[in-house]
Write a protein that holds these residues in place. Structure first.
Motif, PDB file in Angstrom:
ATOM      1  N   LEU A 391       0.819  -1.219   0.000  1.00 39.40           N
ATOM      2  CA  LEU A 391       0.000   0.000   0.000  1.00 39.40           C
ATOM      3  C   LEU A 391       0.854   1.271   0.000  1.00 39.40           C
ATOM      4  O   LEU A 391       0.488   2.283  -0.596  1.00 39.40           O
ATOM      5  CB  LEU A 391      -0.929   0.014   1.222  1.00 39.40           C
ATOM      6  N   ASP A 392       1.994   1.222   0.649  1.00 40.90           N
ATOM      7  CA  ASP A 392       2.869   2.401   0.724  1.00 40.90           C
ATOM      8  C   ASP A 392       3.837   2.480  -0.448  1.00 40.90           C
ATOM      9  O   ASP A 392       4.747   3.322  -0.442  1.00 40.90           O
ATOM     10  CB  ASP A 392       3.663   2.379   2.041  1.00 40.90           C
ATOM     11  N   ASP A 393       3.642   1.580  -1.426  1.00 45.79           N
ATOM     12  CA  ASP A 393       4.512   1.572  -2.609  1.00 45.79           C
ATOM     13  C   ASP A 393       5.987   1.416  -2.246  1.00 45.79           C
ATOM     14  O   ASP A 393       6.879   2.007  -2.874  1.00 45.79           O
ATOM     15  CB  ASP A 393       4.318   2.863  -3.429  1.00 45.79           C
ATOM     16  N   VAL A 394       6.227   0.632  -1.178  1.00 47.02           N
ATOM     17  CA  VAL A 394       7.627   0.341  -0.841  1.00 47.02           C
ATOM     18  C   VAL A 394       8.247  -0.512  -1.935  1.00 47.02           C
ATOM     19  O   VAL A 394       9.417  -0.349  -2.303  1.00 47.02           O
ATOM     20  CB  VAL A 394       7.717  -0.369   0.527  1.00 47.02           C
ATOM     21  N   ALA A 395       7.438  -1.457  -2.466  1.00 48.69           N
ATOM     22  CA  ALA A 395       7.930  -2.272  -3.572  1.00 48.69           C
ATOM     23  C   ALA A 395       7.866  -1.457  -4.856  1.00 48.69           C
ATOM     24  O   ALA A 395       6.785  -1.042  -5.281  1.00 48.69           O
ATOM     25  CB  ALA A 395       7.080  -3.537  -3.694  1.00 48.69           C
ATOM     26  N   GLU A 396       8.991  -1.263  -5.468  1.00 47.18           N
ATOM     27  CA  GLU A 396       9.050  -0.391  -6.628  1.00 47.18           C
ATOM     28  C   GLU A 396       8.700  -1.132  -7.909  1.00 47.18           C
ATOM     29  O   GLU A 396       8.081  -0.555  -8.816  1.00 47.18           O
ATOM     30  CB  GLU A 396      10.445   0.220  -6.740  1.00 47.18           C
ATOM     31  N   THR A 397       9.074  -2.387  -8.001  1.00 45.24           N
ATOM     32  CA  THR A 397       8.832  -3.125  -9.249  1.00 45.24           C
ATOM     33  C   THR A 397       7.658  -4.060  -9.083  1.00 45.24           C
ATOM     34  O   THR A 397       7.245  -4.405  -7.968  1.00 45.24           O
ATOM     35  CB  THR A 397      10.079  -3.931  -9.654  1.00 45.24           C
ATOM     36  N   GLN A 398       7.144  -4.508 -10.229  1.00 43.21           N
ATOM     37  CA  GLN A 398       6.019  -5.438 -10.225  1.00 43.21           C
ATOM     38  C   GLN A 398       6.430  -6.793  -9.641  1.00 43.21           C
ATOM     39  O   GLN A 398       5.653  -7.444  -8.963  1.00 43.21           O
ATOM     40  CB  GLN A 398       5.488  -5.604 -11.660  1.00 43.21           C
ATOM     41  N   GLU A 399       7.699  -7.156  -9.918  1.00 39.97           N
ATOM     42  CA  GLU A 399       8.178  -8.443  -9.402  1.00 39.97           C
ATOM     43  C   GLU A 399       8.225  -8.436  -7.875  1.00 39.97           C
ATOM     44  O   GLU A 399       7.865  -9.431  -7.224  1.00 39.97           O
ATOM     45  CB  GLU A 399       9.574  -8.756  -9.950  1.00 39.97           C
ATOM     46  N   GLU A 400       8.637  -7.313  -7.269  1.00 36.43           N
ATOM     47  CA  GLU A 400       8.691  -7.236  -5.814  1.00 36.43           C
ATOM     48  C   GLU A 400       7.284  -7.303  -5.224  1.00 36.43           C
ATOM     49  O   GLU A 400       7.062  -7.943  -4.188  1.00 36.43           O
ATOM     50  CB  GLU A 400       9.371  -5.931  -5.383  1.00 36.43           C
ATOM     51  N   LYS A 401       6.312  -6.642  -5.908  1.00 33.58           N
ATOM     52  CA  LYS A 401       4.948  -6.700  -5.401  1.00 33.58           C
ATOM     53  C   LYS A 401       4.398  -8.126  -5.478  1.00 33.58           C
ATOM     54  O   LYS A 401       3.688  -8.587  -4.579  1.00 33.58           O
ATOM     55  CB  LYS A 401       4.067  -5.747  -6.197  1.00 33.58           C
ATOM     56  N   LYS A 402       4.727  -8.835  -6.584  1.00 32.03           N
ATOM     57  CA  LYS A 402       4.267 -10.220  -6.699  1.00 32.03           C
ATOM     58  C   LYS A 402       4.887 -11.109  -5.614  1.00 32.03           C
ATOM     59  O   LYS A 402       4.224 -11.997  -5.065  1.00 32.03           O
ATOM     60  CB  LYS A 402       4.603 -10.771  -8.092  1.00 32.03           C
ATOM     61  N   GLU A 403       6.168 -10.863  -5.353  1.00 34.68           N
ATOM     62  CA  GLU A 403       6.835 -11.654  -4.314  1.00 34.68           C
ATOM     63  C   GLU A 403       6.187 -11.431  -2.955  1.00 34.68           C
ATOM     64  O   GLU A 403       5.950 -12.385  -2.192  1.00 34.68           O
ATOM     65  CB  GLU A 403       8.319 -11.272  -4.259  1.00 34.68           C
ATOM     66  N   MET A 404       5.877 -10.123  -2.659  1.00 34.01           N
ATOM     67  CA  MET A 404       5.216  -9.830  -1.383  1.00 34.01           C
ATOM     68  C   MET A 404       3.823 -10.442  -1.330  1.00 34.01           C
ATOM     69  O   MET A 404       3.385 -10.976  -0.302  1.00 34.01           O
ATOM     70  CB  MET A 404       5.132  -8.320  -1.168  1.00 34.01           C
ATOM     71  N   ALA A 405       3.095 -10.380  -2.451  1.00 35.88           N
ATOM     72  CA  ALA A 405       1.760 -10.974  -2.501  1.00 35.88           C
ATOM     73  C   ALA A 405       1.837 -12.496  -2.316  1.00 35.88           C
ATOM     74  O   ALA A 405       0.972 -13.125  -1.677  1.00 35.88           O
ATOM     75  CB  ALA A 405       1.078 -10.621  -3.815  1.00 35.88           C
ATOM     76  N   LYS A 406       2.881 -13.093  -2.877  1.00 36.27           N
ATOM     77  CA  LYS A 406       3.072 -14.545  -2.732  1.00 36.27           C
ATOM     78  C   LYS A 406       3.301 -14.909  -1.265  1.00 36.27           C
ATOM     79  O   LYS A 406       2.734 -15.901  -0.752  1.00 36.27           O
ATOM     80  CB  LYS A 406       4.259 -14.999  -3.572  1.00 36.27           C
ATOM     81  N   ILE A 407       4.132 -14.110  -0.568  1.00 35.73           N
ATOM     82  CA  ILE A 407       4.388 -14.373   0.865  1.00 35.73           C
ATOM     83  C   ILE A 407       3.108 -14.219   1.663  1.00 35.73           C
ATOM     84  O   ILE A 407       2.806 -15.032   2.563  1.00 35.73           O
ATOM     85  CB  ILE A 407       5.477 -13.424   1.383  1.00 35.73           C
ATOM     86  N   ILE A 408       2.325 -13.182   1.329  1.00 27.88           N
ATOM     87  CA  ILE A 408       1.047 -12.986   2.028  1.00 27.88           C
ATOM     88  C   ILE A 408       0.143 -14.194   1.815  1.00 27.88           C
ATOM     89  O   ILE A 408      -0.516 -14.688   2.735  1.00 27.88           O
ATOM     90  CB  ILE A 408       0.367 -11.692   1.537  1.00 27.88           C
ATOM     91  N   GLY A 409       0.099 -14.709   0.593  1.00 26.22           N
ATOM     92  CA  GLY A 409      -0.717 -15.883   0.292  1.00 26.22           C
ATOM     93  C   GLY A 409      -0.248 -17.115   1.047  1.00 26.22           C
ATOM     94  O   GLY A 409      -1.059 -17.894   1.575  1.00 26.22           O
ATOM     95  N   GLU A 410       1.084 -17.341   1.113  1.00 24.24           N
ATOM     96  CA  GLU A 410       1.620 -18.501   1.822  1.00 24.24           C
ATOM     97  C   GLU A 410       1.302 -18.430   3.315  1.00 24.24           C
ATOM     98  O   GLU A 410       0.937 -19.443   3.939  1.00 24.24           O
ATOM     99  CB  GLU A 410       3.130 -18.590   1.621  1.00 24.24           C
ATOM    100  N   GLU A 411       1.443 -17.228   3.895  1.00 23.84           N
ATOM    101  CA  GLU A 411       1.142 -17.099   5.320  1.00 23.84           C
ATOM    102  C   GLU A 411      -0.344 -17.279   5.581  1.00 23.84           C
ATOM    103  O   GLU A 411      -0.744 -17.825   6.628  1.00 23.84           O
ATOM    104  CB  GLU A 411       1.614 -15.730   5.834  1.00 23.84           C
ATOM    105  N   SER A 412      -1.187 -16.847   4.625  1.00 30.73           N
ATOM    106  CA  SER A 412      -2.627 -17.062   4.776  1.00 30.73           C
ATOM    107  C   SER A 412      -2.946 -18.549   4.744  1.00 30.73           C
ATOM    108  O   SER A 412      -3.782 -19.056   5.519  1.00 30.73           O
ATOM    109  CB  SER A 412      -3.392 -16.333   3.671  1.00 30.73           C
ATOM    110  N   ILE A 413      -2.274 -19.256   3.831  1.00 33.65           N
ATOM    111  CA  ILE A 413      -2.469 -20.719   3.759  1.00 33.65           C
ATOM    112  C   ILE A 413      -2.029 -21.380   5.055  1.00 33.65           C
ATOM    113  O   ILE A 413      -2.680 -22.297   5.570  1.00 33.65           O
ATOM    114  CB  ILE A 413      -1.701 -21.291   2.548  1.00 33.65           C
ATOM    115  N   ARG A 414      -0.912 -20.891   5.581  1.00 35.94           N
ATOM    116  CA  ARG A 414      -0.413 -21.463   6.843  1.00 35.94           C
ATOM    117  C   ARG A 414      -1.415 -21.243   7.976  1.00 35.94           C
ATOM    118  O   ARG A 414      -1.701 -22.149   8.762  1.00 35.94           O
ATOM    119  CB  ARG A 414       0.925 -20.822   7.193  1.00 35.94           C
TER     120      ARG A 414
END
Length: 598
Positions: A391-414
């Motif tokens: 939300l704060d646009d800390v991730a500058e690239t699309q790849e970084e945002k996808k990586e963060m979204a992936k981690i959020i998804g994995e933790e949600s699954i956990r």
């Protein structure tokens, strides 16, 4: 009837021994004195008669020789024999001296007689001799030399007391008769004592035993006016008093026992000497736990109570404390009980409340809250942090945002997995578990599992091995539920093996048939950190963690503590059981036993 411990028997024996001793001593002493007196008198008479005969011999030897039979009148028990040169001996009418002299030659004790005869001199011998192996018999033998018409002669005078043997025999017979009479009188005396003393005492004893058993139906009989009759009357009065007192005591005791037994609190009562006088079932249960936990003898007071009882007796105040014995928790209260004067403590009442259930619920609640809080905090923090970063646009690239979204998804699954595990565990503990069984091929089943853990094992340099008995191709089971079992076991094995520093790290699954027990054994073996011996009995309990410090080692993610509980429930639903064997830092084996279905 005849018992040495009996008062009647001992009284009778003492009486008979006293009478028998007096009878024996008097008989022996009287017999000895009588015998000695008679023998001495006869010997003196023999000597007097012999002296008279010697006087006659010295005055006129021919007269003695011619009237030897008439001279027998001096003493009928004396035998005379006269020898003149080579002429045949002349005997008195009752003479047996020659035979007796021959007997002397055959008896060893007659050496003095032989010596005296051989000397040829005058002699007088008074001695004893045993004839025919009977008692020693006194005898007297006199030899006197004389001269008659130019011829040398010898006068032999002999007398013995063998004629008294018949008198002695009669005395012995009378002694035997007296002994028999003594025995008969003793038997009659025993029966008299038994009737007049033994029977009343036995009756009083039996009545006393009946009184001890609270049986007051019998009364002592008193037919005489002696001390035993007075004792019988006293026993009857005591029985009446005990019956009245016992009835009142039993009613109070019954009421107290019902109250103490029915209450839900353990009760123990100790007196001043710390002797247990009363307890109820819950109090006995507390003592049994204490004896078993502390390896105490049953007569020993548990240490937690002993010094507190001493303190309450010394300082009479109510004391309360909590005590933990193995897995049991108790709240104990000690109450001093005073005597009638309210000055000293006569005993201590121990009240025991079993608070194990409450304590365990508190411990489980705290553990559950701590486990869930810890397990949910990490993924929530990561989800919150990465979502804020997006939300704060800390991730500058699309790849970084996808990586963060992936981690959020994995933790949600956990988080979802943890919630599902808790729900599954609750349903299984409640007995709501439904199995859908089918024939499952072992090789395909475990190969799929190894594929899921390939990345995790390669990352930690752990080798996965599978060994299946050629005689076991498949098993009839619920594939999804058993998949859940081995996911938990393999995940734990890899996770704990990754914590050790070894050149060769491996996790093996061994499937084989135990023909003796008729079981299918599936083992999950690793050479990781292992499980301590004190933790092994509890590893299958819900929310239990063998080593809570591992959560901070190498980022190790420890679950909620319910995985092995789910394993246990699923295996038992398949009519099997699971056990664990482990050595710290060497090897851990989880062995699943399933019934062999041919």
């Amino acid at each position: 009837m005849f018992k040495l411990s009996s008062l009647v028997t001992r009284t009778w024996l003492a009486t008979m021994l006293a009478i028998g001793f007096c009878f024996f001593i008097s008989t022996q002493v009287y017999g000895m004195i009588y015998k000695k007196n008679i023998e001495d008198n006869y010997i003196k008479d023999f000597e007097s008669s012999i002296n008279s005969l010697i006087d006659i011999l010295e005055e006129d030897p021919n007269f003695l020789i011619e009237n030897i039979d008439k001279l027998q009148a001096y003493d009928s028990h004396l035998s005379l024999m006269v020898k003149l040169g080579d002429e045949p001996p002349i005997y008195s009418s009752n003479n047996h001296l020659d035979d007796q002299l021959n007997n002397f030659n055959q008896v060893k004790l007659t050496s003095k007689v032989e010596t005296a005869l051989a000397s040829g001199a005058n002699f007088l011998i008074v001695d004893e001799l045993k004839f025919d192996r009977k008692i020693n018999t006194p005898y007297i033998l006199k030899s006197q030399n004389f001269d008659s018409n130019g011829q040398n002669g010898q006068l032999y005078i002999y007398g013995d007391l063998s004629f008294l043997s018949s008198t002695y025999s009669r005395m012995t017979t009378w002694s035997a008769i007296n002994g028999i009479f003594y025995i008969v009188v003793g038997i009659l005396l025993f029966y008299y004592f038994q009737r007049r003393m033994g029977k009343p005492l036995t009756q009083l004893r039996d009545i006393a035993y009946d009184y001890a058993k609270n049986d007051f139906s019998k009364q002592a009989q008193s037919n005489y006016k002696d001390e035993l009759a007075q004792l019988a009357l006293a026993m009857n009065k005591m029985g009446k008093s005990l019956e009245v007192t016992g009835a009142a005591t039993r009613q109070e005791k019954e009421l107290l026992e019902n109250i103490v037994t029915s209450i839900s609190t353990g009760v123990l009562y100790y007196n001043q000497d710390k002797t247990l006088l009363m307890s109820n079932p819950l109090g006995d249960e507390f003592l049994q736990h204490s004896y078993r936990a502390n390896r105490l003898m049953k007569a020993v007071i548990p240490e937690a109570l002993e010094y507190r009882i001493d303190a309450v007796i010394r300082f009479p105040e109510k004391v309360s404390f909590e005590n933990n014995i193995e897995d049991y928790y108790y709240k104990i209260t000690l109450i001093p009980l005073f005597d009638e004067n309210l000055e000293s403590v006569r005993g201590v009442l121990v009240s025991i409340q079993n608070i194990t259930k409450e304590k365990r619920l508190d411990i489980m609640r705290n553990d559950f809250i701590n486990n869930i809080s810890h397990e949910l905090r990490t993924p929530l923090v990561m989800i919150q942090g990465y979502s804020e970063a997006i939300l704060d646009d800390v991730a500058e690239t699309q790849e970084e945002k996808k990586e963060m979204a992936k981690i959020i998804g994995e933790e949600s699954i956990r988080m979802n997995r943890m919630v599902n595990e808790m729900l599954d565990s609750s349903r299984m503990e409640a007995g709501f578990i439904k199995l859908t069984k089918m024939d499952v091929n072992f090789e395909d089943f475990f190969e799929n599992l190894f594929t899921r853990f390939a990345t995790m094992s390669e990352k930690n340099n752990i080798q996965l091995n599978l060994k299946i008995d050629p005689n076991l191709n498949s098993y009839f089971m619920d594939e999804d539920k058993m998949n859940q079992v081995f996911v938990n076991l393999i995940n734990n094995a890899i996770r704990h093996t990754s914590l050790v520093e070894k050149e060769s790290k491996k996790v093996e699954i061994l499937v084989h048939l135990d023909k003796i027990m008729d079981e299918v054994l599936i083992e999950v073996v690793d050479n990781g950190t292992g499980i301590s011996e004190e933790d092994i009995p509890y590893v299958f309990d819900r929310f239990y963690k063998a080593d809570k410090s591992r959560m901070v080692i190498k980022g190790n993610k420890v679950g909620t503590g319910i995985g092995l509980s789910i394993v246990k429930n699923i295996v038992e639903a398949h009519s099997g059981f699971v056990e664990v064997k482990s050595k710290v830092n060497e090897q851990t084996r989880f062995i699943i036993h399933l019934p062999y279905l041919d």
